[in-house]
Design a protein around this motif. Structure first.
Motif, mmCIF file in Angstrom:
data_model
loop_
_atom_site.group_PDB
_atom_site.id
_atom_site.type_symbol
_atom_site.label_atom_id
_atom_site.label_comp_id
_atom_site.label_asym_id
_atom_site.label_seq_id
_atom_site.Cartn_x
_atom_site.Cartn_y
_atom_site.Cartn_z
ATOM 1 N N SER A 32 0.832 -1.204 0.000
ATOM 2 C CA SER A 32 0.000 0.000 0.000
ATOM 3 C C SER A 32 0.865 1.251 0.000
ATOM 4 N N LEU A 33 1.945 1.241 0.763
ATOM 5 C CA LEU A 33 2.835 2.401 0.827
ATOM 6 C C LEU A 33 3.563 2.622 -0.496
ATOM 7 N N LEU A 34 3.950 1.522 -1.151
ATOM 8 C CA LEU A 34 4.578 1.656 -2.462
ATOM 9 C C LEU A 34 3.609 2.292 -3.457
ATOM 10 N N HIS A 35 2.359 1.852 -3.412
ATOM 11 C CA HIS A 35 1.370 2.409 -4.336
ATOM 12 C C HIS A 35 1.020 3.848 -3.978
ATOM 13 N N SER A 186 -5.329 -0.647 -3.991
ATOM 14 C CA SER A 186 -6.384 0.361 -3.943
ATOM 15 C C SER A 186 -6.322 1.173 -2.656
ATOM 16 N N VAL A 187 -6.030 0.498 -1.535
ATOM 17 C CA VAL A 187 -5.870 1.216 -0.269
ATOM 18 C C VAL A 187 -4.692 2.180 -0.366
ATOM 19 N N GLY A 188 -3.628 1.736 -1.029
ATOM 20 C CA GLY A 188 -2.487 2.623 -1.247
ATOM 21 C C GLY A 188 -2.852 3.831 -2.079
ATOM 22 N N ASN A 189 -3.682 3.619 -3.107
ATOM 23 C CA ASN A 189 -4.141 4.746 -3.917
ATOM 24 C C ASN A 189 -4.941 5.743 -3.080
ATOM 25 N N ILE A 190 -5.824 5.195 -2.228
ATOM 26 C CA ILE A 190 -6.632 6.060 -1.359
ATOM 27 C C ILE A 190 -5.743 6.811 -0.380
ATOM 28 N N LEU A 191 -4.781 6.093 0.208
ATOM 29 C CA LEU A 191 -3.851 6.719 1.148
ATOM 30 C C LEU A 191 -3.040 7.811 0.467
ATOM 31 N N GLY A 192 -2.533 7.516 -0.737
ATOM 32 C CA GLY A 192 -1.758 8.508 -1.468
ATOM 33 C C GLY A 192 -2.575 9.736 -1.815
ATOM 34 N N ALA A 193 -3.845 9.508 -2.224
ATOM 35 C CA ALA A 193 -4.719 10.636 -2.557
ATOM 36 C C ALA A 193 -5.000 11.502 -1.337
ATOM 37 N N CYS A 194 -5.234 10.855 -0.197
ATOM 38 C CA CYS A 194 -5.524 11.612 1.030
ATOM 39 C C CYS A 194 -4.303 12.396 1.502
ATOM 40 N N LEU A 195 -3.136 11.754 1.482
ATOM 41 C CA LEU A 195 -1.915 12.438 1.910
ATOM 42 C C LEU A 195 -1.593 13.615 0.998
ATOM 43 N N ALA A 196 -1.727 13.380 -0.321
ATOM 44 C CA ALA A 196 -1.403 14.452 -1.270
ATOM 45 C C ALA A 196 -2.354 15.624 -1.134
ATOM 46 N N SER A 197 -3.642 15.346 -1.062
ATOM 47 C CA SER A 197 -4.621 16.436 -0.981
ATOM 48 C C SER A 197 -4.536 17.200 0.335
ATOM 49 N N SER A 198 -4.053 16.531 1.400
ATOM 50 C CA SER A 198 -3.994 17.190 2.707
ATOM 51 C C SER A 198 -2.869 18.218 2.805
ATOM 52 N N VAL A 199 -1.813 18.045 2.004
ATOM 53 C CA VAL A 199 -0.677 18.982 2.085
ATOM 54 C C VAL A 199 -0.445 19.731 0.785
ATOM 55 N N LEU A 200 -1.301 19.506 -0.207
ATOM 56 C CA LEU A 200 -1.082 20.117 -1.520
ATOM 57 C C LEU A 200 -1.122 21.639 -1.462
#
Length: 493
Positions: A32-35, A186-200
């Motif tokens: 998940s972290l890789l994705h 898919s969880v990695g994608n969700i995690l990446g989207a949340c992390l990116a949008s939170s600090v963008l």
């Protein structure tokens, strides 16, 4: 009925120890972290494109020379095309790395290979997205080189985690277990989207910084905490457990027409002495029944799945004019559909003891969902619903091929005692898929730039149809087997 073959001798959960749970979670979150780090790049494409073409957005009184120092491209269209080229470069290097990583993973300690890949990839991502922005150093060749290295390092992930899971979880219920576990991407994608949008809002470089730091920490946890196989702590391997079961059911992937027997891949001698087995060659792995058809099918399907992965936030922002952070969050629904689809379809394939018919039905419905989503109105709720349905019918089969089916293929009876094939077979299937995805990402940007988004969806429909064509012989054979089984039950009843 086939239900007892999945849940016989008590529930599957009763056979799992806390070690199984730990392995499941560690492999799940490592990938998940890789994705998540890959998803970060797709989520900030709009911001990167603006940064690389600053002259079009210059509303200040600063000299043109200062803005030109960041000027990589004269227009946003050329920047978009280069972003597609980076996706292609990444996937090609990722594909090459998968073929290599599968072979390496079958010969070295999987824990070391996975941990090294995670930590090294995190450093490359940090340099690519954060250091270059902090130093205001923009160079196309540097970006290309870094993304090639990142693709090679990220390729260590999937063959290793699938091989570890294959060592701990046997064929009974593999479809539902791997279907649930394959949601890691898919969880990695969700995690990446949340992390990116939170600090963008602070700058796209901080999105890369956060995901790289979390991934590096995950690699350290894997190095100290992951158990590669039950034998490491004195537990019997899954083949030993299945060998003593009196009514072991038939394998889901079998090269022979007569599927009456299944031979375990490990040979366990008396006194729990494990026979040393030799890893099979790359050529031998390619010759295993089902490997080539599923690899070619996955090349077409992964092209479509990864196109949504790489381009969905950009499409939502570009086509509907939605804010980048909103598009990032909305794209999560595609992954939600993929999680549900992979788990449910894996469960159904366990009940039927066949994979190809389930894939075929889902892919036929995927064509209809693509047509529907391509005509989605400018309404976020309707778009999210259609997106989730599309993810269910495309992401679900993609997850099944890359996980449960790869595990089935890597543990066939024709391997004749060598269990050291799982990472190699996984690397072949996922590597071939990544080659298709790599070509697709460049074609998507090219088609979109010249013909528009509707033709991109026509292209997706064509590739989904090709996926069905490649596994058609397997579909026919497995459907014939299901009919024969049903007739046998009717006659015996």
């Amino acid at each position: 009925m086939a239900w007892p073959s999945v849940f016989q001798r008590g529930t599957l959960l009763s056979r799992f120890s806390h070690h199984h749970v730990v392995v499941f979670l560690l492999t799940f979150f490592s990938y998940s972290l890789l994705h998540a780090s890959r998803k970060t790049f797709s989520n900030v494409k709009v911001s990167i494109s603006k940064q690389w073409t600053p002259s079009a957005f210059n509303r200040s009184i600063e000299p043109v020379e200062i803005w030109s120092s960041n000027h990589l491209f004269p227009s946003a269209e050329e920047a978009t095309l280069f972003l597609g080229t980076l996706d292609t470069i990444f996937l090609f290097s990722y594909a090459v790395g998968l073929f290599i990583s599968g072979i390496v993973g079958d010969r070295l300690n999987l824990r070391y290979v996975l941990s090294f890949g995670m930590c090294s990839s995190a450093l490359v991502v940090f340099i690519f997205g954060t250091v270059t922005e902090w130093l205001h150093f923009y160079n196309k060749w540097l970006y290309c080189c870094l993304w090639i290295v990142n693709g090679l390092l990220q390729s260590t992930g999937w063959p290793c985690v699938v091989a570890v899971m294959g060592n701990w979880f046997g064929k009974a219920g593999r479809g539902v277990v791997f279907g649930l576990w394959s949601a890691c991407a898919s969880v990695g994608n969700i995690l990446g989207a949340c992390l990116a949008s939170s600090v963008l809002q602070y700058g796209y470089e901080y999105a890369f910084l956060v995901t790289a730091a979390v991934q590096f920490a995950g690699g350290v946890v894997i190095f100290f905490g992951l158990l590669v196989s039950p034998e490491e702590i004195g537990l019997p391997g899954i083949e030993a457990e299945e060998n003593i079961e009196e009514d072991s059911h038939k394998p889901l992937i079998n090269g022979a027409e007569n599927e009456d027997e299944y031979e375990p891949n490990y040979s366990v001698q008396e006194g729990s002495t494990i026979t040393q087995v030799k890893a099979i060659s790359f050529y031998q792995a390619c010759c295993l029944p089902g490997v080539i058809p599923y690899s070619l099918a996955y090349a077409c399907l992964k092209l479509v799945n990864y196109s949504f992965f790489f381009w969905l936030p950009f499409y939502l922002s570009n086509n509907f004019g939605w804010k980048e952070a909103e598009a990032d969050k909305l794209s999560i629904w595609y992954d939600v559909g993929g999680i549900i689809g992979g788990t449910l379809q894996g469960f159904i394939s366990d009940v039927l003891q066949k994979r190809a018919p389930v894939l075929a039905l889902s892919l036929f419905l995927a064509i209809g969902s693509l047509v529907g989503y391509s005509r989605s109105p400018n309404n976020k709720s309707i778009n999210a619903l259609l997106m989730a349905v599309t993810g269910f019918f495309i992401g679900g089969p993609s997850n099944m091929i890359s996980s449960a089916i790869s595990a089935d293929l890597g543990r066939q009876e024709l391997i004749q005692g060598s269990s050291e094939a799982l990472a190699t077979v996984t690397g072949i299937v996922d590597g071939t898929g990544s080659i298709g995805a790599a070509v697709g990402q460049y074609l998507v940007s090219l088609i979109q730039d010249n013909l528009g988004w509707m033709w991109v969806f026509y292209f997706f429909i064509l590739m989904t149809s090709c996926t069905i064509v490649f596994i058609l012989p397997l579909i026919v054979r497995e459907m014939r087997s299901l009919m024969q089984r049903r007739q046998a039950r009717i006659l015996s009843g």
